[in-house]
Design a protein around this motif. Sequence first.
Motif, PDB file in Angstrom:
ATOM      1  N   ASP A 170      17.650 -13.574  37.299  1.00 31.91           N
ATOM      2  CA  ASP A 170      17.163 -13.078  38.585  1.00 31.91           C
ATOM      3  C   ASP A 170      17.401 -14.123  39.679  1.00 31.91           C
ATOM      4  OD1 ASP A 170      15.818 -11.960  40.692  1.00 31.91           O
ATOM      5  OD2 ASP A 170      13.928 -11.669  39.633  1.00 31.91           O
ATOM      6  N   LEU A 171      18.627 -14.221  40.152  1.00 34.56           N
ATOM      7  CA  LEU A 171      18.984 -15.216  41.164  1.00 34.56           C
ATOM      8  C   LEU A 171      18.382 -14.890  42.526  1.00 34.56           C
ATOM      9  CD1 LEU A 171      22.782 -15.481  40.275  1.00 34.56           C
ATOM     10  CD2 LEU A 171      20.997 -17.118  39.649  1.00 34.56           C
TER      11      LEU A 171
ATOM     12  N   ARG B 187      13.584 -16.299  34.465  1.00 30.27           N
ATOM     13  CA  ARG B 187      12.626 -15.219  34.254  1.00 30.27           C
ATOM     14  C   ARG B 187      12.939 -14.050  35.191  1.00 30.27           C
ATOM     15  NH1 ARG B 187       7.564 -13.609  36.364  1.00 30.27           N
ATOM     16  NH2 ARG B 187       7.611 -15.303  37.898  1.00 30.27           N
ATOM     17  N   LEU B 188      12.963 -12.859  34.635  1.00 32.54           N
ATOM     18  CA  LEU B 188      13.092 -11.669  35.469  1.00 32.54           C
ATOM     19  C   LEU B 188      11.750 -11.432  36.149  1.00 32.54           C
ATOM     20  CD1 LEU B 188      15.063  -9.424  36.280  1.00 32.54           C
ATOM     21  CD2 LEU B 188      14.064  -8.038  34.464  1.00 32.54           C
ATOM     22  N   GLN B 189      11.706 -11.636  37.447  1.00 35.96           N
ATOM     23  CA  GLN B 189      10.442 -11.617  38.175  1.00 35.96           C
ATOM     24  C   GLN B 189      10.059 -10.174  38.517  1.00 35.96           C
ATOM     25  OE1 GLN B 189       9.896 -14.749  41.108  1.00 35.96           O
ATOM     26  NE2 GLN B 189      11.710 -15.790  40.335  1.00 35.96           N
ATOM     27  N   THR B 190       9.467  -9.542  37.539  1.00 38.98           N
ATOM     28  CA  THR B 190       9.108  -8.134  37.692  1.00 38.98           C
ATOM     29  C   THR B 190       8.101  -7.915  38.815  1.00 38.98           C
ATOM     30  OG1 THR B 190       7.442  -8.421  35.951  1.00 38.98           O
ATOM     31  CG2 THR B 190       9.596  -7.576  35.283  1.00 38.98           C
ATOM     32  N   GLU B 191       7.274  -8.944  39.120  1.00 43.77           N
ATOM     33  CA  GLU B 191       6.295  -8.782  40.188  1.00 43.77           C
ATOM     34  C   GLU B 191       6.942  -8.731  41.567  1.00 43.77           C
ATOM     35  OE1 GLU B 191       6.521 -13.306  39.639  1.00 43.77           O
ATOM     36  OE2 GLU B 191       6.807 -11.478  38.469  1.00 43.77           O
ATOM     37  N   ARG B 192       8.200  -9.201  41.675  1.00 39.55           N
ATOM     38  CA  ARG B 192       8.899  -9.162  42.958  1.00 39.55           C
ATOM     39  C   ARG B 192       9.929  -8.030  43.021  1.00 39.55           C
ATOM     40  NH1 ARG B 192       7.412 -14.279  45.147  1.00 39.55           N
ATOM     41  NH2 ARG B 192       7.280 -15.926  43.573  1.00 39.55           N
TER      42      ARG B 192
ATOM     43  N   THR C 241      16.432  -0.166  34.412  1.00 42.94           N
ATOM     44  CA  THR C 241      15.306  -0.364  33.492  1.00 42.94           C
ATOM     45  C   THR C 241      15.377  -1.800  32.956  1.00 42.94           C
ATOM     46  OG1 THR C 241      16.521   0.313  31.515  1.00 42.94           O
ATOM     47  CG2 THR C 241      15.341   2.045  32.743  1.00 42.94           C
ATOM     48  N   LEU C 242      14.250  -2.297  32.450  1.00 45.87           N
ATOM     49  CA  LEU C 242      14.242  -3.614  31.818  1.00 45.87           C
ATOM     50  C   LEU C 242      15.093  -3.608  30.550  1.00 45.87           C
ATOM     51  CD1 LEU C 242      10.494  -4.703  32.161  1.00 45.87           C
ATOM     52  CD2 LEU C 242      12.441  -5.315  33.617  1.00 45.87           C
TER      53      LEU C 242
ATOM     54  N   ILE D 144      13.486  -9.849  26.894  1.00 44.04           N
ATOM     55  CA  ILE D 144      14.087  -9.298  28.122  1.00 44.04           C
ATOM     56  C   ILE D 144      15.227 -10.211  28.566  1.00 44.04           C
ATOM     57  CG2 ILE D 144      13.705  -8.628  30.528  1.00 44.04           C
ATOM     58  CD1 ILE D 144      10.862  -7.919  29.792  1.00 44.04           C
ATOM     59  N   GLU D 145      14.889 -11.383  29.146  1.00 41.59           N
ATOM     60  CA  GLU D 145      15.982 -12.275  29.569  1.00 41.59           C
ATOM     61  C   GLU D 145      16.446 -13.205  28.449  1.00 41.59           C
ATOM     62  OE1 GLU D 145      12.251 -14.603  30.889  1.00 41.59           O
ATOM     63  OE2 GLU D 145      12.965 -12.562  31.230  1.00 41.59           O
TER      64      GLU D 145
END
Length: 342
Positions: free
Chosen positions: A185-186, A257-262, A270-271, A304-305
Amino acid sequence: MTTTSRRRPVRQAPLPPANGARPATPRHILDLDDFSRDEIEVVLQNTDVMREVLQRDIKKVPTLRGKTVITVFYEASTRTRVSFEQAGKILSADVINVSGSGSSVEKGESLYNTALTLQAMNADIIVIRHPHSGAPHFLSRFLNSAVINAGDGTHAHPTQALLDLFTIKSHFGKVQGLKVVIVGDLLYSRVARSNLWGLTKMGAEVTLCAPPTLIPIDFLGGIRNNGSAPEHPFSGVKIETSVERALEDADVVMALRLQTERQLAGHLPTLREYSRMYGITPRRMELAKPNALVMHPGPMNEGIEIDPEVAHGAQAVIEEQVTNGVAVRMALLYAAITPRMV
């Protein structure tokens, strides 16, 4: 790209002059764009000394005795907050922790007024994490206390980048010439931004890999694939959308980390799709060099990542990063209060 002042944060301090010249304003540690390569080397050398302190039976030195460090965290944190607290206490500083919840912030107090209050308590160093990019830079313009950026919005996380550099150098003996691949998640990653400054200044060959929707072209200053703007500091940075191509012959694989909160804008279908296309798996790691390191800034979304087998495998140095984080933050707390004379 950043609003940091051009103060140099980590020069080794000379002895006080005999004429009693007064110290200059405190040094702030805001991001690595304000560090020279030599200054990064000084931090890494001092971190090596601090790492030795952590290996002693009695982990206590009087370096910051009589100094007060206040950590102000407006976002949740485990590693960064605890490591700053531990670093300060090992150096014998008085450490006070403040969080956004339970403080006057909930009553509507502004960041500026909160900081003035903390400074009135004679804080020597204020360590701040804030959800808004630029908050530490704003405070550094007004406060007499040294300000250390512990992460601001999607902008910067310099202490994480320095501990990553130290971890890489401790394994390879160098950073120059190593192929470092940053995957994930760049778009929302402050870790990636600070690592770009640090890794490129230290001579690493950096490849960024992410889905097209998570590649922040604007932040790269117009760089396209393989760097088409030679005058830009990141002109040598490569961009890949294929994780298989990116990982070929990598010395270091850094999963973000895939920042799901953002993820409010629907960047991914989808994840599960993201994991299938970009997750770091044992099979994909076979494309990297046999001695490649696996890194992650944490916290991890395992499955996930990064695959659990990779995250806890022989090539992973993720727990070592946490230990090195304490040593790096010890070195930076020392740097922040070392007088720089005018």
